[in-house]
Design a protein around this motif. Sequence first.
Motif, PDB file in Angstrom:
ATOM      1  N   VAL A 202       0.887  -1.220   0.043  1.00  0.00           N
ATOM      2  CA  VAL A 202       0.075   0.039   0.032  1.00  0.00           C
ATOM      3  C   VAL A 202       0.952   1.253   0.041  1.00  0.00           C
ATOM      4  CG1 VAL A 202      -1.674   1.247   1.127  1.00  0.00           C
ATOM      5  CG2 VAL A 202      -1.811  -1.264   1.254  1.00  0.00           C
ATOM      6  N   GLU A 203       0.522   2.254  -0.811  1.00  0.00           N
ATOM      7  CA  GLU A 203       1.397   3.264  -1.108  1.00  0.00           C
ATOM      8  C   GLU A 203       1.786   3.979   0.430  1.00  0.00           C
ATOM      9  OE1 GLU A 203       1.367   7.491  -3.956  1.00  0.00           O
ATOM     10  OE2 GLU A 203      -0.518   6.215  -3.492  1.00  0.00           O
ATOM     11  N   PHE A 204       3.139   4.046   0.567  1.00  0.00           N
ATOM     12  CA  PHE A 204       3.583   4.801   1.814  1.00  0.00           C
ATOM     13  C   PHE A 204       4.511   6.005   1.592  1.00  0.00           C
ATOM     14  CE2 PHE A 204       6.658   1.234   0.725  1.00  0.00           C
ATOM     15  CZ  PHE A 204       8.069   1.801   0.735  1.00  0.00           C
ATOM     16  N   GLY A 205       4.350   6.575   0.461  1.00  0.00           N
ATOM     17  CA  GLY A 205       5.207   7.851   0.089  1.00  0.00           C
ATOM     18  C   GLY A 205       6.691   7.658   0.100  1.00  0.00           C
TER      19      GLY A 205
ATOM     20  N   ARG B 273      13.306  -0.607   7.278  1.00  0.00           N
ATOM     21  CA  ARG B 273      11.843  -1.549   7.077  1.00  0.00           C
ATOM     22  C   ARG B 273      10.922  -0.982   6.133  1.00  0.00           C
ATOM     23  NH1 ARG B 273      11.003  -0.421  13.262  1.00  0.00           N
ATOM     24  NH2 ARG B 273      12.571  -1.588  14.294  1.00  0.00           N
ATOM     25  N   PHE B 274      11.147   0.230   5.616  1.00  0.00           N
ATOM     26  CA  PHE B 274      10.669   0.511   4.234  1.00  0.00           C
ATOM     27  C   PHE B 274      11.060   0.298   2.971  1.00  0.00           C
ATOM     28  CE2 PHE B 274       8.492   2.674   7.990  1.00  0.00           C
ATOM     29  CZ  PHE B 274       6.988   2.688   7.839  1.00  0.00           C
ATOM     30  N   ASP B 275      12.210  -0.591   2.969  1.00  0.00           N
ATOM     31  CA  ASP B 275      12.609  -0.842   1.787  1.00  0.00           C
ATOM     32  C   ASP B 275      11.816  -2.053   1.168  1.00  0.00           C
ATOM     33  OD1 ASP B 275      14.759   0.525   2.447  1.00  0.00           O
ATOM     34  OD2 ASP B 275      16.431  -1.054   2.952  1.00  0.00           O
ATOM     35  N   HIS B 276      11.312  -1.481  -0.078  1.00  0.00           N
ATOM     36  CA  HIS B 276      10.299  -2.635  -0.771  1.00  0.00           C
ATOM     37  C   HIS B 276      10.889  -3.412  -1.599  1.00  0.00           C
ATOM     38  CE1 HIS B 276       6.172  -2.957  -2.546  1.00  0.00           C
ATOM     39  NE2 HIS B 276       6.400  -3.952  -1.880  1.00  0.00           N
ATOM     40  N   GLU B 277      11.159  -4.707  -1.394  1.00  0.00           N
ATOM     41  CA  GLU B 277      11.963  -5.474  -2.092  1.00  0.00           C
ATOM     42  C   GLU B 277      11.322  -5.934  -3.492  1.00  0.00           C
ATOM     43  OE1 GLU B 277      15.397  -6.216  -1.887  1.00  0.00           O
ATOM     44  OE2 GLU B 277      15.182  -4.778  -0.629  1.00  0.00           O
TER      45      GLU B 277
ATOM     46  N   ALA C  30       3.015   4.550 -10.758  1.00  0.00           N
ATOM     47  CA  ALA C  30       4.439   5.533 -11.173  1.00  0.00           C
ATOM     48  C   ALA C  30       4.805   6.028  -9.964  1.00  0.00           C
ATOM     49  CB  ALA C  30       4.294   6.183 -12.231  1.00  0.00           C
ATOM     50  N   ASN C  31       3.929   6.908  -9.216  1.00  0.00           N
ATOM     51  CA  ASN C  31       4.396   8.067  -8.185  1.00  0.00           C
ATOM     52  C   ASN C  31       4.756   7.134  -6.884  1.00  0.00           C
ATOM     53  OD1 ASN C  31       5.243  10.372  -7.541  1.00  0.00           O
ATOM     54  ND2 ASN C  31       3.536  10.643  -6.065  1.00  0.00           N
ATOM     55  N   THR C  32       3.875   6.108  -6.748  1.00  0.00           N
ATOM     56  CA  THR C  32       4.190   5.236  -5.403  1.00  0.00           C
ATOM     57  C   THR C  32       5.675   4.673  -5.526  1.00  0.00           C
ATOM     58  OG1 THR C  32       1.810   4.385  -5.381  1.00  0.00           O
ATOM     59  CG2 THR C  32       3.614   2.982  -4.330  1.00  0.00           C
ATOM     60  N   GLU C  33       6.205   4.299  -6.905  1.00  0.00           N
ATOM     61  CA  GLU C  33       7.289   3.998  -6.857  1.00  0.00           C
ATOM     62  C   GLU C  33       8.533   4.682  -6.935  1.00  0.00           C
ATOM     63  OE1 GLU C  33       6.336   1.131  -5.965  1.00  0.00           O
ATOM     64  OE2 GLU C  33       6.597  -0.302  -7.352  1.00  0.00           O
TER      65      GLU C  33
ATOM     66  N   ALA D 286       8.449   7.617  -5.138  1.00  0.00           N
ATOM     67  CA  ALA D 286       8.611   8.174  -3.812  1.00  0.00           C
ATOM     68  C   ALA D 286       9.541   7.210  -3.216  1.00  0.00           C
ATOM     69  CB  ALA D 286       7.369   8.282  -3.283  1.00  0.00           C
ATOM     70  N   LYS D 287       9.518   5.705  -3.275  1.00  0.00           N
ATOM     71  CA  LYS D 287      10.318   4.920  -2.674  1.00  0.00           C
ATOM     72  C   LYS D 287      11.720   4.873  -3.006  1.00  0.00           C
ATOM     73  CE  LYS D 287       6.440   1.665  -2.895  1.00  0.00           C
ATOM     74  NZ  LYS D 287       5.944   0.105  -3.426  1.00  0.00           N
ATOM     75  N   VAL D 288      12.018   5.180  -4.439  1.00  0.00           N
ATOM     76  CA  VAL D 288      13.316   5.265  -4.714  1.00  0.00           C
ATOM     77  C   VAL D 288      13.913   6.554  -4.621  1.00  0.00           C
ATOM     78  CG1 VAL D 288      14.776   5.125  -6.637  1.00  0.00           C
ATOM     79  CG2 VAL D 288      12.913   3.669  -6.571  1.00  0.00           C
ATOM     80  N   VAL D 289      13.122   7.620  -4.272  1.00  0.00           N
ATOM     81  CA  VAL D 289      13.951   8.782  -3.763  1.00  0.00           C
ATOM     82  C   VAL D 289      14.493   8.523  -2.417  1.00  0.00           C
ATOM     83  CG1 VAL D 289      13.199  11.286  -2.773  1.00  0.00           C
ATOM     84  CG2 VAL D 289      12.114  10.555  -4.887  1.00  0.00           C
ATOM     85  N   GLY D 290      13.998   7.662  -1.516  1.00  0.00           N
ATOM     86  CA  GLY D 290      14.508   7.351  -0.263  1.00  0.00           C
ATOM     87  C   GLY D 290      15.624   6.649  -0.328  1.00  0.00           C
ATOM     88  N   ALA D 291      16.152   6.035  -1.556  1.00  0.00           N
ATOM     89  CA  ALA D 291      17.353   5.252  -1.763  1.00  0.00           C
ATOM     90  C   ALA D 291      18.608   5.821  -1.497  1.00  0.00           C
ATOM     91  CB  ALA D 291      17.295   4.341  -2.884  1.00  0.00           C
ATOM     92  N   VAL D 292      18.614   7.276  -1.916  1.00  0.00           N
ATOM     93  CA  VAL D 292      19.760   8.111  -1.941  1.00  0.00           C
ATOM     94  C   VAL D 292      20.238   8.295  -0.363  1.00  0.00           C
ATOM     95  CG1 VAL D 292      20.798   9.974  -2.776  1.00  0.00           C
ATOM     96  CG2 VAL D 292      19.211   8.795  -4.162  1.00  0.00           C
ATOM     97  N   PRO D 293      19.477   8.840   0.452  1.00  0.00           N
ATOM     98  CA  PRO D 293      19.652   9.102   1.877  1.00  0.00           C
ATOM     99  C   PRO D 293      19.978   7.898   2.675  1.00  0.00           C
ATOM    100  CG  PRO D 293      17.396   9.713   1.518  1.00  0.00           C
ATOM    101  CD  PRO D 293      17.972   9.521   0.201  1.00  0.00           C
TER     102      PRO D 293
END
Length: 860
Positions: A242-245, A269-273, A291-294, A296-303
Motif C-alpha cells: 500500500v502506497e507509503f510515500g 523497514r520501508f525498503d520494498h524488495e 508510477a508515483n508510488t514507486e 517516492a520509494k526510490v527517492v529514499g534510496a539516496v539518503p
Amino acid sequence: MPAPHDMPRPSRRRILAAASAAAATASFAPLAPQKAVAATVGARGAAAATAGPRSALTAFPLADVRLLESPFLANMRRTCAYLLFVDPDRLLHTFRLNVGLPSTAEPCGGWEAPGIQLRGHTTGHLLSALAQAYAHTGDDAYGAKARSMVSVLAECQRAAPAAGYHQGYLSAFPESVFDQLEAGGKPWAPYYTLHKIMAGLLDSYELGGDQQALAVLLDMAAWVDARTAPLSAERMQSVLKVEFGGMNDVLARLHLVTGDAAHLRTARRFDHEELYAPLAAGRDELAGHHANTEIAKVVGAVPSYEATGERRYLDIAEHFWTTVVRDHSYAIGGNSDQELFGPPGEIVSRLSEVTCENCNSYNMLKLGRHLFLHRPSRSAYMDHYEWTLHNQMLGEQDPDSEHGFVTYYTGLWAGSERQPKGGLGSAPGSYSGDYDNFSCDHGSGLETHTKFADSIYFRTRNTRGPSLYVNLFIPSELRWRDTGVTIRQETGHPTTDRTRLTVTGGDARFTLRLRVPAWVADSGREPRLEVNGRRFPARLKPGTYAAVERHWRAGDTVELVLPRRPVWQAAPDNPQVKSLSYGPLVLAGEYGDTALATLPAIRPETLRPVSGSDTAFTALADGRRVSLRPFHEVHHQRYNVYWAVAPRPARERDIARYPFDEGAGTSAADRTRTFADATLAPGAVWTEADGVRSVSLDGQGAHIALPAGLPSGLDELTVSVRVRVDTLTASARVFDLGYHKSTYLFMAATTGARRARAALKIAGMEAEDVIDASGPLPVGRWVHVALTLGGGTGVLYLDGVEAGRNDAMVASPLLLGASTRNYLGRSQNTTHPYLHGAVRDFRLHNRALSASEAARLAAG
C-alpha cells in the motif's frame, strides 16, 4: 530564531527524548512519555559513527539565492499568495476532531474532506512550502504561520493518548486504519499521509529552525518505530504494498540530522524488495506499477545510501532514474499514463488526457537532483531537470490564477487541455481551488513553486580549490558566503540563447562550472563562452560542464551562448510520430476551442519562425497553418504535442509474408526476410489437407505470436490472411496487431451482434474506428480476409468481395507504429476467447489494395 544556514544541530536531550523501549517488544505497547535519558554517545558522535559517504556537491541555502524577474518568480509569487491566504485552522480541523479537541473551522473539501482517508496530507505539504518560502524570502509571515500550525499539531499529539491512541501518534484519521493495513487491508495510503506530515515537520526544523517541529517529528518517528518493530519481515513487506510515500526518505534524513540509529533502523523497514530487488539486478519490471508510488520509494534510496554506505541503494536509484527517463518518459520529461508505468518505450501507444501526473515529475526531479550531488560528472541529471522543469512543472500552474492553482495531469493526447482532476473542485476556469481540491498535486505544487532557487547553483564541499556549478539558467543572484563572492545571473534563457553572469562583489579563486546542455548538440553549431569579453579557448562539449578556473573579482563577466534550432524527435514506439523542440523548450500547437479526434499530420518542411518572436513558429498540419509556442506558455485552450509525419515514399511490396507451410517445428518464417520468425504457442499444431499446410488453433490458448514491429511506418496498408473458423465465438480474433487493449488493429470472426468486424484504435481516441460486415465469418470452410486502410477509408473484403466499408476513419494506420504484441488467433484483451480454427498465408502489404487487386489476391 537562528537563520537556516547557521542552525545548530539538535541537542542530545532533544534527540534522545523520543526513545522508547516499546520498539523492541513483541507487541505494540503504549509509548512512554518523552523524557531525557542517559546516552553513551552524544548527537554528534552518533552521527559520525553512522555517517556514510557524503555527496560531492552541496546546495546553497535558499536564503543565499534570490530569484530575479522571470516566469519562475511569477509562479512563486502566486503560490506564496496562497500560502498567506489559506486558513490553517480549516486544514487542522480534522486533526483536532480526531483527538477530541474542539474546532469551529469550516471543513475542507476535496481530498481533505472529513470523510476522505487521505485527509491531513496537505498540511505536510503546506508546512514544507511555508518553510521554503520563509527560508528563501526571510519573511517571517511564512515562518510564523508554520510555527503556529506546528504548535497545534503538537497539541493534537499530546492529546492522542486521551483519545485512545498510542503516544506519539499524529494524524487526521484514527489509528485503527493501521490495524486494517497490518491485517492485510488496503486503506488509502495511511503511511503516505504520515510521510507528508513528517517531511513538513523536518523541513520546518531544517529550513525554519523550529525546535518544536523536531520534537513532534521525533515522537512520530518513535511511534512508527514501535508500530513496525513487532511486524515480521513478511508482514512488513505486505504492508508496503500500500502506497507509503517516502517514509524511508524522511526517516533516513532524520537519522542524518540527528545521528540516532533508531531512525535508520526504522527507515530500512520501508525498503520494498518487490521494487528494489529487480532494480538492484538491473531489470525493468515497472510495467503496471503505480508510477508515483514507486518513484517516492526510490527517492529514499539516496539518503539510505548516505546513511549506510551500501552501494546497493545508489545502484537502485541510478538504475531507476535511467530506466524511467530513457524508457518511460514522454516528450515533456514526465511519465505515466493513467498514473501507471507501461512497458519500456511505449509512448504514442499510451497517449491520453491523463498522462504525466505532475507529482511524478516533482519526485523525479528530487531524485535526479540528489543523484547529481553524488555524481556531478553525469550532467544528464541536470539536463533532464531543466527539460522537465520548463516543459512540465513551470506550465502546471495557471498564470491567470491569483493563488497559483495547478493541474493534476499534463495530458498529451491530441487536443488535450490543462484542467482539474475529475471529481475535485476548482476555481471557475482554473485548475484547482482554494479549499475544494487538495489533490496530491495541489500539495506538491505548493512545494515545487517555492523551491525554484534550490538547484540553480551547487558548490563543492571542499573549500580547497572550490567549484561553483551553474546548473540552471534562471535570473537570480547568489551570495556565496564561504568565498564572500556575490554573482548575478541575467538571462532571457530559454527565450533567448544566452546567459550572462557577473561577479558583483567580493573576490576569490574558484572554478566556475557551467552546464553545456546535451540538446545543444542538435543545433549543429558550437556553443560559445566568453570571459570578460574574450572567447574561452577550450572547446565546449554538449552534455558536460565547462570549467573556468581563475581568481574572480568584482566586475568579471561570463557569457554563455547556447545555439539551438528546431528539432523533430521521433517517439520510440513510432518513428513517424514526432514532437518538436527548440532548445530545451517543447513546442505545442495551439488549437483554441477546436477538438481533435486524432494526432494531426504535420509537414515539417513548412515550419516557419514568427517574425518578432524568439520562440514562436507556424507549420501546416492537416492542411491548415497552426501556431506553435513553448508548451509551458499554452493555457486555457486545447493543444497538441505529438504529430504524425508522413513516411517517405517506398516501392509497393509485401513487407511481411508468413505462408505457414513449414509443417513442423514451433516457428514460421517471413518469406520477405524483413521480420523475425513467428512463434507457435502451445496448442497450435501443424495440419495438412489436400496438400495445403496450415496451423490449427484449439480455441483454448493456442495462437501464433508474430514478431514486434508490425506494421511500423505505413500510412496505408493491406492485411490479409486465410482463415477457417471451426467454432464461432464473439470477440475471438483472427488477427490483432498492437500493444494492449487500447491500441490495436484487429479482425474478429464475429461480434455479439453476429457481424465480422475489423477495428482500429489508438489510446486516447474516444472510440474505435469500425468496419463491420453484414454477418459473421463462415464456419467450417476457408475464407480469404483482406483489410485495406488508407486515405481515411477502411474496406473489409471476404473472398475478394467487399463486405464492409468505413469512409470516415479517424485514425491512420501510421499511428500504430512498431507494435509489440501481434497475434493470430488471440486478442490483446486477455478476457477475450481464443480462435478455434486454422490460419495460413498471412501478409502485410504497404499499400491499400483496390477492389480488383483484393479479388486477385483472394483468387491466388
